[in-house]
Write a protein that holds these residues in place. Structure first.
Motif, PDB file in Angstrom:
ATOM      1  N   GLY A 100       8.514  10.994   5.007  1.00 54.11           N
ATOM      2  CA  GLY A 100       7.347  11.812   5.337  1.00 54.11           C
ATOM      3  C   GLY A 100       6.116  11.527   4.507  1.00 54.11           C
ATOM      4  O   GLY A 100       5.112  12.209   4.651  1.00 54.11           O
ATOM      5  N   SER A 101       6.160  10.517   3.662  1.00 52.69           N
ATOM      6  CA  SER A 101       5.027  10.247   2.782  1.00 52.69           C
ATOM      7  C   SER A 101       3.773   9.806   3.535  1.00 52.69           C
ATOM      8  O   SER A 101       2.672   9.906   3.008  1.00 52.69           O
ATOM      9  CB  SER A 101       5.389   9.185   1.744  1.00 52.69           C
ATOM     10  OG  SER A 101       5.652   7.951   2.374  1.00 52.69           O
ATOM     11  N   THR A 102       3.925   9.356   4.796  1.00 54.94           N
ATOM     12  CA  THR A 102       2.741   8.947   5.574  1.00 54.94           C
ATOM     13  C   THR A 102       2.211  10.103   6.416  1.00 54.94           C
ATOM     14  O   THR A 102       1.265   9.908   7.168  1.00 54.94           O
ATOM     15  CB  THR A 102       3.061   7.729   6.467  1.00 54.94           C
ATOM     16  OG1 THR A 102       4.118   8.084   7.364  1.00 54.94           O
ATOM     17  CG2 THR A 102       3.455   6.523   5.639  1.00 54.94           C
ATOM     18  N   ALA A 151       0.833  -1.206   0.000  1.00 51.42           N
ATOM     19  CA  ALA A 151       0.000   0.000   0.000  1.00 51.42           C
ATOM     20  C   ALA A 151       0.870   1.260   0.000  1.00 51.42           C
ATOM     21  O   ALA A 151       0.524   2.263  -0.617  1.00 51.42           O
ATOM     22  CB  ALA A 151      -0.922  -0.007   1.217  1.00 51.42           C
ATOM     23  N   ARG A 152       2.010   1.212   0.675  1.00 53.47           N
ATOM     24  CA  ARG A 152       2.896   2.372   0.752  1.00 53.47           C
ATOM     25  C   ARG A 152       3.703   2.549  -0.528  1.00 53.47           C
ATOM     26  O   ARG A 152       4.012   3.675  -0.932  1.00 53.47           O
ATOM     27  CB  ARG A 152       3.834   2.210   1.938  1.00 53.47           C
ATOM     28  CG  ARG A 152       4.758   3.367   2.135  1.00 53.47           C
ATOM     29  CD  ARG A 152       5.579   3.189   3.374  1.00 53.47           C
ATOM     30  NE  ARG A 152       6.508   4.276   3.567  1.00 53.47           N
ATOM     31  CZ  ARG A 152       7.316   4.380   4.591  1.00 53.47           C
ATOM     32  NH1 ARG A 152       7.304   3.447   5.515  1.00 53.47           N
ATOM     33  NH2 ARG A 152       8.133   5.393   4.693  1.00 53.47           N
ATOM     34  N   GLY A 153       4.083   1.469  -1.148  1.00 58.35           N
ATOM     35  CA  GLY A 153       4.868   1.548  -2.370  1.00 58.35           C
ATOM     36  C   GLY A 153       6.216   2.187  -2.144  1.00 58.35           C
ATOM     37  O   GLY A 153       6.923   1.853  -1.195  1.00 58.35           O
ATOM     38  N   GLU A 154       6.591   3.152  -2.998  1.00 53.61           N
ATOM     39  CA  GLU A 154       7.891   3.803  -2.915  1.00 53.61           C
ATOM     40  C   GLU A 154       7.870   5.069  -2.073  1.00 53.61           C
ATOM     41  O   GLU A 154       8.866   5.790  -2.010  1.00 53.61           O
ATOM     42  CB  GLU A 154       8.399   4.123  -4.324  1.00 53.61           C
ATOM     43  CG  GLU A 154       8.688   2.885  -5.139  1.00 53.61           C
ATOM     44  CD  GLU A 154       9.246   3.201  -6.521  1.00 53.61           C
ATOM     45  OE1 GLU A 154       9.635   4.368  -6.768  1.00 53.61           O
ATOM     46  OE2 GLU A 154       9.292   2.281  -7.347  1.00 53.61           O
ATOM     47  N   GLY A 155       6.752   5.356  -1.418  1.00 53.28           N
ATOM     48  CA  GLY A 155       6.651   6.564  -0.596  1.00 53.28           C
ATOM     49  C   GLY A 155       7.577   6.484   0.608  1.00 53.28           C
ATOM     50  O   GLY A 155       7.616   5.486   1.315  1.00 53.28           O
TER      51      GLY A 155
END
Length: 153
Positions: free
Chosen positions: A144-146, A137-141
């Motif tokens: 701070g992407s969350t 679900a997060r992938g390459e993030g």
């Protein structure tokens, strides 16, 4: 109760009469370790502080070196490579790399508690090179992407 491992310790001449690393309380995870020398850390300064002993850590374990929370909060004293790792095949003197992130000189006297040592098992790994990785679900993030704020419950 957690089972203890045995770590051989060799006291060096400049470590005479100093306490060996020890748990301060029954529930402590880290053993307090003391300085074997007098040092003044200038603001922004770093020093590898002698402990006066060397270790023989059992295969399959490491010693993690961690800062003391009171020194960090009250004086800005930390360890720049926290947690530091002492490998099982190292036999030299344990030195604690300390840094003064505060705004005033910090005096360390011989016998002062300067860090904590945590014995930890080591999990070895090996890499398997692949063309693609599985999706999440997060992938390459990252970085701070969350977000900063906690999700509402």
């Amino acid at each position: 109760m957690t089972q203890a491992i045995t770590i051989e310790i060799k006291r060096l001449h400049h470590g005479a009469n100093l306490p060996l690393p020890a748990y301060a309380t029954e529930g402590a995870a880290g053993m307090d370790v003391v300085s074997a020398e007098d040092v003044t850390l200038a603001p922004g300064g770093r020093h590898a502080v002698a402990t006066g002993f060397a270790l023989a850590i059992p295969d399959g374990y490491e010693i993690q070196v961690r800062p003391r929370s009171g020194l960090a909060l009250k004086h800005g004293i930390s360890l720049p490579n926290t947690p530091g790792t002492i490998d099982s095949d190292y036999r030299g003197e344990l030195k604690i790399i300390m840094i003064n992130l505060g705004d005033a000189p910090f005096v360390i006297q011989r016998g002062d508690r300067i860090a904590q040592l945590v014995a930890a098992p080591v999990q070895l790994a090996r890499f398997a090179e692949v063309e693609t990785l599985s999706d999440t679900a997060r992938g390459e993030g990252g970085f701070g992407s969350t977000g900063v704020k906690a999700a509402a419950s």
